[in-house]
Design a protein around this motif. Structure first.
Motif, mmCIF file in Angstrom:
data_model
loop_
_atom_site.group_PDB
_atom_site.id
_atom_site.type_symbol
_atom_site.label_atom_id
_atom_site.label_comp_id
_atom_site.label_asym_id
_atom_site.label_seq_id
_atom_site.Cartn_x
_atom_site.Cartn_y
_atom_site.Cartn_z
ATOM 1 N N LEU A 243 44.105 -5.932 24.398
ATOM 2 C CA LEU A 243 43.826 -4.504 24.312
ATOM 3 C C LEU A 243 43.033 -4.167 23.053
ATOM 4 C CD1 LEU A 243 44.268 -1.698 25.529
ATOM 5 C CD2 LEU A 243 46.439 -1.569 24.263
ATOM 6 N N GLN A 244 43.339 -4.782 21.944
ATOM 7 C CA GLN A 244 42.587 -4.548 20.712
ATOM 8 C C GLN A 244 41.137 -5.020 20.835
ATOM 9 O OE1 GLN A 244 44.692 -6.299 17.442
ATOM 10 N NE2 GLN A 244 46.489 -4.931 17.649
ATOM 11 N N LYS A 246 39.365 -5.143 23.567
ATOM 12 C CA LYS A 246 38.653 -4.192 24.413
ATOM 13 C C LYS A 246 38.260 -2.941 23.631
ATOM 14 C CE LYS A 246 40.782 -5.570 28.796
ATOM 15 N NZ LYS A 246 41.634 -5.126 29.950
ATOM 16 N N ASN A 247 39.156 -2.451 22.785
ATOM 17 C CA ASN A 247 38.835 -1.267 21.977
ATOM 18 C C ASN A 247 37.681 -1.548 21.020
ATOM 19 O OD1 ASN A 247 40.848 0.234 23.196
ATOM 20 N ND2 ASN A 247 42.388 -0.342 21.667
ATOM 21 N N LYS A 248 37.646 -2.733 20.455
ATOM 22 C CA LYS A 248 36.552 -3.086 19.561
ATOM 23 C C LYS A 248 35.225 -3.157 20.316
ATOM 24 C CE LYS A 248 39.359 -5.660 16.209
ATOM 25 N NZ LYS A 248 39.616 -6.997 15.590
ATOM 26 N N GLU A 249 35.250 -3.682 21.519
ATOM 27 C CA GLU A 249 34.031 -3.748 22.314
ATOM 28 C C GLU A 249 33.517 -2.344 22.644
ATOM 29 O OE1 GLU A 249 32.136 -6.185 23.166
ATOM 30 O OE2 GLU A 249 33.363 -7.741 22.219
ATOM 31 N N LYS A 250 34.428 -1.439 22.959
ATOM 32 C CA LYS A 250 34.021 -0.067 23.246
ATOM 33 C C LYS A 250 33.391 0.584 22.032
ATOM 34 C CE LYS A 250 37.406 0.865 26.887
ATOM 35 N NZ LYS A 250 38.566 1.700 27.309
ATOM 36 N N GLN A 251 33.967 0.351 20.857
ATOM 37 C CA GLN A 251 33.411 0.940 19.644
ATOM 38 C C GLN A 251 32.021 0.372 19.343
ATOM 39 O OE1 GLN A 251 36.215 0.466 16.469
ATOM 40 N NE2 GLN A 251 37.849 1.633 17.511
ATOM 41 N N THR A 268 36.830 7.509 15.745
ATOM 42 C CA THR A 268 37.781 7.586 16.856
ATOM 43 C C THR A 268 38.993 8.406 16.445
ATOM 44 O OG1 THR A 268 38.848 5.554 16.119
ATOM 45 C CG2 THR A 268 37.023 5.337 17.668
ATOM 46 N N THR A 270 42.100 7.486 16.304
ATOM 47 C CA THR A 270 43.004 6.789 15.383
ATOM 48 C C THR A 270 42.477 6.858 13.962
ATOM 49 O OG1 THR A 270 41.850 4.722 15.885
ATOM 50 C CG2 THR A 270 43.809 5.245 17.172
#
Length: 683
Positions: A243-244, A246-251, A268, A270
């Protein structure tokens, strides 16, 4: 002693009306020998022997002075063994409180009696059962008895229960005058009741105890059970890592798109949350550091009281904090306002009164917890001339500008721009706005406030979504008139929302109402120059105060066309304000740098305090405001500085309490105090 008693007997014998015949013979001589032997003392009597004083072994040896010293002992009705720290639970206040009175009664002996009065119904019934009522007539007759030694006993007929016995010596025998019939009538005498009193008892009713209980609903509970081993833990950590990633890829993809569009990176949720938390923590840390630096001022604010007030009628102002923003050096303090909900927060309007020095202005909000830097900073294109903070919605701030616009700022929103602002299309003023005042919400629950300007208009502004809707309440000069009356200040009545006072630059004060559009109820010829401030009293509904540049401060009764009190302060008066804790205390600032504090209840002719705050050659005082809770005031000058002072005890003392009267408290007592001053004869 025996001789004296014998002589007394010889001088006053127990002789009745009829004395018996003197005895002769052996009986008389024997009686005489007994008397002589008693008088002369046949033997050594015990009372004639010499006695010696025997002292105990542990007796103290005292001197003559100690023996003659008088020792006073005061006996009180207080019980020394009674407890003094008894507390009782009060259901009204829901707390334990010590008892004000303690029972001092100590019971040593209790005897329960069962006696009854002789004249009571129960006593009569008992006598009737025993047959004593019939014998009462017999006992009322005089009766006599004869003793065995020949002595006669007589009972008088006044009270059969009393004993009146008379002993008389006789020759012996029964009195011949008493017949047999009369001796038979004699019955047994009734003894007197020595405890002739009522035995009563009473018991007060105890108030019934009331118990009130409340039980909250139990929070919902869910039983959860699971087995944990190294396989399940590994799976959980693997899912978290994925999950982490994936979030980095989105950013990364989002940042690349924004770079291509030449836009800034938007953080973001967070990241923004972390930054906001850090900002709040840093603000608290800054306050702690500032309070440690200015700890002596904080201690003075909390505990210092000027002891010199005990020896004089006047008072003093203790300097506390000094507020200043480095980017506002050339701006004057044009308005001050305390927050009614957060009593440590106040707003400051900065601008310029000079027409030739007009430019940008500022809206600052300070807290006494941090005097080094403002809590909120808003830069404006025009000078801020007035502001007002909403009493209930403490985050709404209404502002009036020199260019005729009005605006509303929302402190909750993280933006430097106002949420509402007037324009030419929405009916803005054509001259500077000198005063704004929040009012209660209308029937549709829309926030609204009033503004007054030099263009002679009093306008009501209503906040509807993102727009300001205006409505003209009063025009001081009709359209087409040659002269224009300019409004300067406004204040609304504390009890009657429709009634308000309007001060003008021509020195007049108009009383009007929102219910009557373009109609003035009354006009007061108050001052010779512009009215700088007009304010209703917080406690008395008929009293208001005004000040002007003509050096005077006047107190009015709105039902009387002339002022009740007039004070000349020998300098132009910039502002005046009533104290929130007393109906007779007010303060004013003058252009010579002095603060004047009056208490009409103490002195009706001069100020209790005249203190120089700033140098009169370099700066002038412009505005003053009382804190709604604490005994402090803030004063602004024309150099952008705000000084905070603490009032000494004489400037906030309560009237003396008369003996035997309970002290009056609350708004009614303050209104009564002002009413006495209004009834005071003025010459």
């Amino acid at each position: 002693m025996m001789q004296r008693v014998g002589a007394a007997r010889k001088q006053a014998p127990l002789a009745p009306a009829k004395a018996p015949a003197a005895k002769t013979g052996k009986a008389a001589s024997k009686k005489k020998d007994d008397i002589d032997e008693t008088e002369m003392g046949g033997g050594v009597e015990e009372w004639t022997q010499e006695r010696t004083l025997e002292k105990p072994a542990n007796q103290l040896d005292l001197s003559e002075e100690e023996l003659n010293e008088e020792i006073t002992r005061i006996l009180t009705s207080n019980n020394p063994h009674a407890p003094q720290n008894i507390v009782r639970y009060t259901y009204k206040e829901r707390t334990y409180k010590p008892m004000s009175t303690v029972d001092q009664l100590a019971v040593h002996c209790v005897l329960e009696g069962n006696l009854i009065h002789k004249d009571s119904d129960e006593a009569r019934s008992q006598r009737a059962q025993q047959g004593l009522i019939k014998e009462k007539s017999v006992e009322s007759l005089p009766s006599t008895e004869v003793g065995t030694d020949g002595e006669k006993i007589e009972f008088p007929d006044e009270d059969p229960g009393e004993e009146a016995v008379e002993m008389v010596e006789g020759e012996g025998g029964v009195n011949e005058e008493m017949g047999d019939e009369e001796s038979n009538v004699r019955k047994e005498r009734k003894l007197k009741n020595q405890f002739n009193f009522w035995d009563r008892g009473s018991q007060t009713l105890n108030n019934p105890l009331r118990q009130r209980g409340n039980q909250t609903e139990l929070p919902p509970r869910v039983n959860f059970s699971d087995t944990a081993n190294w396989c399940t833990m590994y799976d959980v950590y693997t899912e978290e890592l994925q999950l982490q990633e994936k979030n980095k890829e989105k950013q990364r993809t989002q940042s690349s798109k924004e770079d291509k569009r030449e836009t800034k990176l938007v953080p973001t949720e967070t990241q923004s949350d972390d930054i906001s938390k850090l900002a709040r923590v840093s603000t608290n840390m800054e306050r702690m550091v500032v309070q440690n630096i200015f700890d002596d001022i904080a201690q003075d604010f909390q505990y210092f009281e000027d002891s010199a007030d005990e020896f004089s009628e006047g008072g003093t102002l203790l300097p506390l904090w000094k507020f200043h923003y480095s980017k506002a050096k050339r701006l004057s303090v044009t308005s001050l306002c305390w927050n009614q909900k957060y009593q440590d927060l106040f707003g400051v309007g900065l601008g310029s009164y000079d027409f030739t020095k007009q430019g940008s202005g500022m809206l600052l909000l300070y807290t006494v917890k941090n005097c080094t830097f403002p809590q909120y900073i808003f830069s404006t294109d025009s000078s801020v001339m007035c502001l007002d903070i909403h009493t209930k919605m403490s985050y709404l701030v209404a502002v009036g500008f020199y260019d005729g616009c009005v605006a509303v700022y929302n402190l909750k929103l993280k933006t430097m721009l106002p949420t509402h602002k007037s324009s030419v299309l929405s009916g803005k003023h054509t001259d500077p706005v000198w005063q704004v005042r929040w009012q209660k919400d209308d029937m549709d629950n829309h926030h609204n406030f009033f503004s007054v300007s030099s263009d002679g208009r009093v306008v009501s502004w209503t906040l509807i979504k993102n727009e300001l809707m205006h409505m003209d309440i009063i025009r001081l000069s009709p359209e087409g008139a040659e002269t224009v009356d300019s409004g300067r200040c406004i204040d609304f009545h504390k009890e009657f929302d429709n009634m308000f006072l309007l001060g003008t630059e021509e020195g007049k004060i108009h009383k009007s109402s929102k219910a009557y559009s373009n109609h003035l109820i009354q006009t007061y010829n108050a001052h010779n120059m512009a009215v700088e401030a007009v304010r209703w009293n917080h406690f008395h509904p008929r009293v208001f105060i005004s000040c002007s540049y003509d050096w005077t401060v006047k107190i009015w009764d709105h039902t009387v066309p002339t002022p009740m009190f007039t004070f000349d302060l020998n300098a132009a008066v910039g502002d005046v304000s009533w104290a929130p804790y007393s109906s007779t205390v007010f303060a004013a600032v003058t252009s010579d740098g002095k603060v004047h504090v009056f208490d009409l209840n103490t002195n009706k002719y001069k100020a209790l305090c005249q203190q120089l705050v700033v140098a009169k050659d370099t700066s002038q005082l412009t505005h003053i405001e009382f804190n709604p809770v604490h005994p402090i005031i803030i004063v602004g000058d024309d150099h952008g500085y705000i000084n905070c002072f603490k009032l000494s005890p004489n400037l906030r003392k309560k009237p003396k309490e008369k003996k035997g009267q309970e002290p009056q408290k609350g708004p009614e007592a303050e209104a009564t105090k002002m009413e006495k001053l209004l009834n005071f004869p003025h010459f």
